[in-house]
Design a protein around this motif. Structure first.
Motif, PDB file in Angstrom:
ATOM      1  N   ILE A  92       0.843  -1.208   0.000  1.00 54.14           N
ATOM      2  CA  ILE A  92       0.000   0.000   0.000  1.00 54.14           C
ATOM      3  C   ILE A  92       0.871   1.248   0.000  1.00 54.14           C
ATOM      4  O   ILE A  92       0.604   2.207  -0.722  1.00 54.14           O
ATOM      5  N   LYS A  93       1.932   1.233   0.797  1.00 52.62           N
ATOM      6  CA  LYS A  93       2.850   2.381   0.850  1.00 52.62           C
ATOM      7  C   LYS A  93       3.513   2.618  -0.505  1.00 52.62           C
ATOM      8  O   LYS A  93       3.617   3.752  -0.966  1.00 52.62           O
ATOM      9  N   LEU A 131       2.351   1.759  -3.472  1.00 54.73           N
ATOM     10  CA  LEU A 131       1.335   2.238  -4.413  1.00 54.73           C
ATOM     11  C   LEU A 131       1.015   3.708  -4.201  1.00 54.73           C
ATOM     12  O   LEU A 131       0.840   4.469  -5.155  1.00 54.73           O
ATOM     13  N   LEU A 132       0.915   4.135  -2.942  1.00 49.84           N
ATOM     14  CA  LEU A 132       0.577   5.528  -2.657  1.00 49.84           C
ATOM     15  C   LEU A 132       1.705   6.488  -3.007  1.00 49.84           C
ATOM     16  O   LEU A 132       1.456   7.630  -3.379  1.00 49.84           O
ATOM     17  N   THR A 133       2.948   6.057  -2.889  1.00 52.00           N
ATOM     18  CA  THR A 133       4.067   6.951  -3.190  1.00 52.00           C
ATOM     19  C   THR A 133       4.450   6.944  -4.663  1.00 52.00           C
ATOM     20  O   THR A 133       5.223   7.800  -5.090  1.00 52.00           O
ATOM     21  N   CYS A 134       3.923   6.016  -5.429  1.00 47.42           N
ATOM     22  CA  CYS A 134       4.279   5.911  -6.844  1.00 47.42           C
ATOM     23  C   CYS A 134       3.050   6.032  -7.748  1.00 47.42           C
ATOM     24  O   CYS A 134       2.931   5.319  -8.742  1.00 47.42           O
ATOM     25  N   LEU A 135       2.130   6.919  -7.411  1.00 49.24           N
ATOM     26  CA  LEU A 135       0.938   7.087  -8.235  1.00 49.24           C
ATOM     27  C   LEU A 135       1.310   7.666  -9.596  1.00 49.24           C
ATOM     28  O   LEU A 135       2.224   8.494  -9.701  1.00 49.24           O
ATOM     29  N   ILE A 156      -6.304  14.183  -8.264  1.00 47.31           N
ATOM     30  CA  ILE A 156      -6.462  14.436  -6.828  1.00 47.31           C
ATOM     31  C   ILE A 156      -6.229  15.915  -6.530  1.00 47.31           C
ATOM     32  O   ILE A 156      -6.979  16.539  -5.770  1.00 47.31           O
ATOM     33  N   ALA A 171      -3.254  10.399 -12.037  1.00 42.12           N
ATOM     34  CA  ALA A 171      -3.976  10.233 -10.778  1.00 42.12           C
ATOM     35  C   ALA A 171      -3.640  11.356  -9.807  1.00 42.12           C
ATOM     36  O   ALA A 171      -4.518  11.886  -9.119  1.00 42.12           O
ATOM     37  N   VAL A 172      -2.375  11.753  -9.752  1.00 41.09           N
ATOM     38  CA  VAL A 172      -1.970  12.858  -8.870  1.00 41.09           C
ATOM     39  C   VAL A 172      -2.630  14.157  -9.310  1.00 41.09           C
ATOM     40  O   VAL A 172      -3.136  14.919  -8.478  1.00 41.09           O
TER      41      VAL A 172
END
Length: 147
Positions: free
Chosen positions: A15-16, A18-22, A30, A26-27
């Motif tokens: 999960i970490k 995936l969240l740091t390598c969006l 957001i 997607a960024v």
């Protein structure tokens, strides 16, 4: 017990990662959801000044100037003070831009002064106020006030 710890560490690590390598798309999506000074499109916006609707080149120029404006600061609006921002006492006729953001209707009031431009966005009962810098919007407002 150790398997639960190992599996949870692996899942949390995934999960970490995936969240740091969006991906960039997607960024950007957001960030657009939470930006204060969002960009307007020419097709979905109706621009008016002093009750007179702007069309064609004037409308496109105003929208481009608004999109190119530099965000300065956001103003906190206390509950009950919305009218003071929507209809300031010392403000001239505002530029009124009506547009849609997703499924919601948004009305943007642009009040120009000599040193800055105040923008007030209204979505139903939610009001957001902020200041921007835009020489072209300030000059347009001063020219309209002079004529």
């Amino acid at each position: 017990m150790t398997w639960i710890a190992v599996v949870s560490i692996v899942v949390i690590s995934l999960i970490k990662i995936l969240l740091t390598c969006l991906p960039t798309g997607a960024v950007e999506w957001i960030l657009r959801k939470f930006e204060t000074h969002s960009k307007l499109s020419d097709a979905s916006a109706a621009v008016s000044l002093g009750g007179k609707r702007l069309e064609g080149e004037d409308k496109r120029r105003v929208i481009d100037d608004f999109n190119d404006a530099v965000f300065i600061e956001r103003h906190y609006i206390y509950p009950g003070d919305e009218e003071r921002y929507l209809h300031p006492q010392n403000g001239a006729d505002p530029l009124v831009i009506k547009t849609r953001k997703g499924k919601k209707d948004v009305t943007v009031f642009v009040y120009s002064y000599e040193d800055h431009v105040d923008v007030v966005k209204q979505q139903k009962k939610k009001v957001v106020a902020y200041s921007v810098l835009s020489d072209s919007l300030q000059k347009r407002s001063m020219a309209a006030a002079g004529s």
